[in-house]
Design a protein around this motif. Structure first.
Motif, PDB file in Angstrom:
ATOM      1  N   UNK A   1      22.842   8.652 -18.663  1.00 24.06           N
ATOM      2  CA  UNK A   1      22.463   9.558 -19.739  1.00 24.06           C
ATOM      3  C   UNK A   1      23.632   9.760 -20.698  1.00 24.06           C
ATOM      4  N   UNK A   2      23.370   9.639 -21.994  1.00 32.31           N
ATOM      5  CA  UNK A   2      24.435   9.709 -22.988  1.00 32.31           C
ATOM      6  C   UNK A   2      25.086  11.065 -23.110  1.00 32.31           C
ATOM      7  N   UNK A   3      24.435  12.123 -22.606  1.00 34.32           N
ATOM      8  CA  UNK A   3      25.014  13.468 -22.666  1.00 34.32           C
ATOM      9  C   UNK A   3      25.545  13.919 -21.313  1.00 34.32           C
ATOM     10  N   UNK A   4      24.772  13.711 -20.263  1.00 33.47           N
ATOM     11  CA  UNK A   4      25.178  14.216 -18.952  1.00 33.47           C
ATOM     12  C   UNK A   4      25.968  13.209 -18.132  1.00 33.47           C
ATOM     13  N   UNK A   5      25.795  11.915 -18.414  1.00 32.72           N
ATOM     14  CA  UNK A   5      26.434  10.883 -17.608  1.00 32.72           C
ATOM     15  C   UNK A   5      25.699  10.560 -16.321  1.00 32.72           C
ATOM     16  N   UNK A   6      24.575  11.222 -16.064  1.00 33.85           N
ATOM     17  CA  UNK A   6      23.825  10.993 -14.829  1.00 33.85           C
ATOM     18  C   UNK A   6      23.068   9.666 -14.894  1.00 33.85           C
ATOM     19  N   UNK A   7      22.873   9.013 -13.741  1.00 35.72           N
ATOM     20  CA  UNK A   7      22.212   7.702 -13.731  1.00 35.72           C
ATOM     21  C   UNK A   7      20.741   7.798 -14.122  1.00 35.72           C
ATOM     22  N   UNK A   8      20.284   6.762 -14.850  1.00 33.51           N
ATOM     23  CA  UNK A   8      18.887   6.708 -15.289  1.00 33.51           C
ATOM     24  C   UNK A   8      18.150   5.478 -14.773  1.00 33.51           C
ATOM     25  N   UNK A   9      18.854   4.552 -14.176  1.00 38.22           N
ATOM     26  CA  UNK A   9      18.197   3.354 -13.676  1.00 38.22           C
ATOM     27  C   UNK A   9      19.032   2.111 -13.906  1.00 38.22           C
ATOM     28  N   UNK A  10      18.566   1.003 -13.322  1.00 35.65           N
ATOM     29  CA  UNK A  10      19.274  -0.267 -13.422  1.00 35.65           C
ATOM     30  C   UNK A  10      18.308  -1.372 -13.819  1.00 35.65           C
ATOM     31  N   UNK A  11      18.879  -2.469 -14.336  1.00 37.74           N
ATOM     32  CA  UNK A  11      18.062  -3.631 -14.647  1.00 37.74           C
ATOM     33  C   UNK A  11      18.930  -4.880 -14.639  1.00 37.74           C
ATOM     34  N   UNK A  12      18.278  -6.035 -14.446  1.00 37.63           N
ATOM     35  CA  UNK A  12      18.979  -7.317 -14.381  1.00 37.63           C
ATOM     36  C   UNK A  12      18.909  -8.027 -15.729  1.00 37.63           C
ATOM     37  N   UNK A  13      20.018  -8.667 -16.102  1.00 31.93           N
ATOM     38  CA  UNK A  13      20.100  -9.398 -17.363  1.00 31.93           C
ATOM     39  C   UNK A  13      19.387 -10.745 -17.233  1.00 31.93           C
ATOM     40  N   UNK A  14      18.505 -11.030 -18.198  1.00 27.69           N
ATOM     41  CA  UNK A  14      17.840 -12.339 -18.247  1.00 27.69           C
ATOM     42  C   UNK A  14      18.461 -13.250 -19.302  1.00 27.69           C
ATOM     43  N   UNK A  15      18.928 -12.645 -20.404  1.00 26.68           N
ATOM     44  CA  UNK A  15      19.471 -13.441 -21.510  1.00 26.68           C
ATOM     45  C   UNK A  15      20.331 -12.521 -22.368  1.00 26.68           C
ATOM     46  N   UNK A  16      21.364 -13.083 -23.012  1.00 22.63           N
ATOM     47  CA  UNK A  16      22.220 -12.285 -23.877  1.00 22.63           C
ATOM     48  C   UNK A  16      22.558 -13.073 -25.129  1.00 22.63           C
ATOM     49  N   UNK A  17      22.726 -12.365 -26.248  1.00 20.71           N
ATOM     50  CA  UNK A  17      23.124 -13.021 -27.488  1.00 20.71           C
ATOM     51  C   UNK A  17      23.581 -11.972 -28.486  1.00 20.71           C
ATOM     52  N   UNK A  18      24.869 -11.985 -28.807  1.00 21.55           N
ATOM     53  CA  UNK A  18      25.447 -11.149 -29.856  1.00 21.55           C
ATOM     54  C   UNK A  18      25.074  -9.677 -29.695  1.00 21.55           C
ATOM     55  N   UNK A  19      25.264  -9.170 -28.504  1.00 22.18           N
ATOM     56  CA  UNK A  19      25.024  -7.758 -28.240  1.00 22.18           C
ATOM     57  C   UNK A  19      23.620  -7.422 -27.797  1.00 22.18           C
ATOM     58  N   UNK A  20      22.682  -8.356 -27.959  1.00 24.57           N
ATOM     59  CA  UNK A  20      21.302  -8.136 -27.522  1.00 24.57           C
ATOM     60  C   UNK A  20      21.151  -8.641 -26.089  1.00 24.57           C
TER      61      UNK A  20
END
Length: 583
Positions: free
Chosen positions: A365-384
């Motif tokens: 969470x951008x305000x509290x810092x508490x965890x919100x979940x996880x996910x696996x990367x499938x593809x990356x390109x220039x920040x996306x």
């Protein structure tokens, strides 16, 4: 030029004979045009050797001193070992060309390693041909119509700079107590690249008059270190190195990080598993220098697996002895199956070496810092980053941390003393810091953090054991501007400097602080914030919280802020102001 010609001629003769020693397992560099102890630049000949290596080769430096005017580079190799002589006749790699009279503030590395696996470096000494910082004792303090000033008597070992003292380009001034503890009475940076450096007058052979607005905070007899250069490249740079072992290396001085580890976007190998054994970073025993390494000793910015440091010694560092982290990003945009991640430090789309296919990203969470979940990367390109799935509750502005590219950390049986910032800064999922001795440090001896305020370094701590450490005179002086930031000799926060104490419980989890001896700390011996599950037991705390420079919290030997599921028991206290505080 003669040396390189002889080297090429020697190689040609061997090839004509149908044999080359570079096909052998051990390459003695002196057999290929490299001559120790002659003061000549060995870089070109050594680079040809490194370029010709085959997987599994060993590069041996016999005893002597080898000079380098710029970086050696090693890339794309597996199973290489680089080592020096063992015993009283040592092997020294000497960086040359440092110019303290230039306003240019960058310098090259000694060794840059990219895209390698199973690398061993051992039994070497590292030095620079000229002092990268100088120091002395304050003889007097005063003011004039031109401003406040202090008079500094430099040590005789810096006599090589005597003829041009007034021309020195000083990057940073730092004051020290008589025992060598950096005390931040002054800590002044200057931007040399913009021509902004302090006014100096030479009063004698080794006597300087230095103008500084904060000189009135100093006293006669204090020590001052003048850092002549801080920026530049690390002594050792490791990018995309899988399984790295470094042992029995001594670095006498360096003008930037001593060792830096991160990933490389387009490489076969990913940075993983680093073991350090008996690494020393300290001034020479015959020297009166206050500073050895001008910045961090070990700085890990991205790596998977395990980071391990054992029986290492750090003396007189300009920043943290060890800093373990990865980069914390913010979410700039969310689409059906991808997120645009923004580098929290640069505010630009994150680089492609931030994470890789199949890496796990944890969202906070951008305000509290508490965890919100996880996910696996499938593809990356220039920040996306295209993900296997998008956690339902994430929002623009939330944080993204690299769950799989932040190493587990083990630091044990090490010593840190007389250094400017912190001992160990650890921002890892799993942490063990045990049986270390840490003293005379401006900031916390041990800081567990996930910096969400300024440096944007991750990740949060999921499980940590801090045990058996002996800590003395730490956490008293570290400042950010005019604000003290030490909080505790052992501290758990969500920021390195100001603040980082107000996030709710659950940012960090499962932290055990047990059987440590903590003494002579002006503020809290132990300060823990934002943690769910903290156990503090069997610690011995003496002479702490009496000279508190942190309002309120520093009056308590142990303070818990925004913690739940906490246990504090069987600790012993002697000469403390208040025992335990909590809110």
């Amino acid at each position: 030029m003669i040396r390189l010609t002889l080297f090429k001629l020697g190689m040609l003769v061997q090839l004509l004979l149908g044999w080359t020693a570079l096909s052998a397992n051990i390459i003695n560099v002196t057999e290929f045009g490299v001559i120790p102890d002659d003061g000549q630049d060995d870089r070109q000949a050594l680079q040809l050797i490194l370029d010709s290596l085959k997987d599994g080769d060993k590069v041996y430096f016999p005893s002597g001193t080898y000079s380098f005017s710029s970086a050696l580079r090693l890339s794309g190799k597996i199973g290489i070992e680089i080592y020096g002589s063992i015993g009283t006749n040592t092997s020294t790699l000497m960086a040359t060309g440092f110019d303290p009279f230039s306003s240019k503030v960058s310098w090259t590395s000694l060794l840059e390693v990219r895209d390698c696996k199973d690398l061993v470096i051992r039994d070497l000494f590292i030095d620079v041909d000229k002092p990268v910082s100088i120091n002395g004792t304050i003889a007097d303090i005063g003011n004039s119509f031109e401003g406040n000033f202090y008079i500094l008597d430099l040590l005789p070992e810096f006599a090589e700079y005597a003829s041009r003292l007034a021309d020195l380009k000083i990057m940073h001034q730092l004051s020290y107590d008589a025992d060598g503890t950096p005390n931040y009475h002054i800590s002044t940076h200057f931007e040399l690249a913009n021509g902004n450096y302090p006014r100096i007058e030479k009063l004698g052979t080794l006597r300087l008059k230095i103008y500084n607005d904060h000189a009135n905070k100093l006293t006669r007899g204090e020590h001052i270190n003048l850092r002549l250069k801080i920026t530049g490249n690390p002594c050792f740079s490791f990018l995309g190195v899988n399984t790295l072992t470094i042992r029995d290396i001594t670095i006498w001085q360096w003008p930037a990080f001593a060792m830096y580890v991160s990933d490389l976007a387009d490489s076969r190998h990913r940075s993983s598993d680093m073991t350090l054994q008996r690494i020393q970073m300290k001034p020479k025993p015959t020297s009166g220098r206050l500073m050895s390494i001008s910045a961090d000793g070990i700085h890990v910015a991205s790596m998977s697996g395990t980071f391990k440091a054992e029986r290492c010694e750090f003396v007189g560092l300009g920043d943290d002895a060890i800093n373990i982290h990865s980069r914390l990003c913010t979410i700039g945009k969310i689409s059906a199956d991808s997120v645009l991640l923004i580098n929290g430090w640069t505010k630009a789309p994150v680089e492609d070496d931030w994470a890789f296919k199949d890496d796990i990203i944890e969202f906070l969470d951008g305000k509290t810092g508490l965890p919100k979940g996880k996910s696996k990367v499938r593809f990356r390109d220039k920040g996306h980053y295209q993900l296997q799935s998008i956690p339902k509750n994430i929002c623009v502005g939330d944080f993204a941390a690299k769950d799989t590219r932040t190493p587990s950390t083990i630091i044990r049986d090490c010593m840190v003393s007389n250094s400017r910032a912190r001992g160990f800064v650890v921002q890892s999922n799993k942490v063990v810091v045990s049986n270390n001795k840490i003293w005379n440090i401006s900031g916390p001896a041990i800081l567990l953090s996930c910096d969400m305020d300024r440096w944007f370094e991750a990740t949060t701590v999921k499980k940590a054991l801090i045990t058996g450490n002996r800590i003395n005179n730490c956490g008293k002086y570290l400042r950010w501007g005019d604000t003290l930031t030490g909080y505790g000799a052992i501290a758990v926060k969500t920021g390195h400097e100001i603040g980082g104490i107000d996030k709710p419980a659950g940012v960090h989890r499962n932290i055990t602080i047990r059987a440590n001896t903590i003494s002579d700390c002006a503020n809290s011996a132990i300060f823990v914030s934002s943690t769910d599950g903290v156990k503090i037991s069997k610690n011995r705390i003496e002479n702490s919280s009496h000279g508190s420079s942190i309002p309120y919290y520093g009056n308590y030997a142990i303070y818990l802020k925004n913690c739940v599921n906490d246990q504090v028991f069987d600790n012993s206290f002697n000469q403390v102001k208040k025992l335990l505080g909590k809110d």
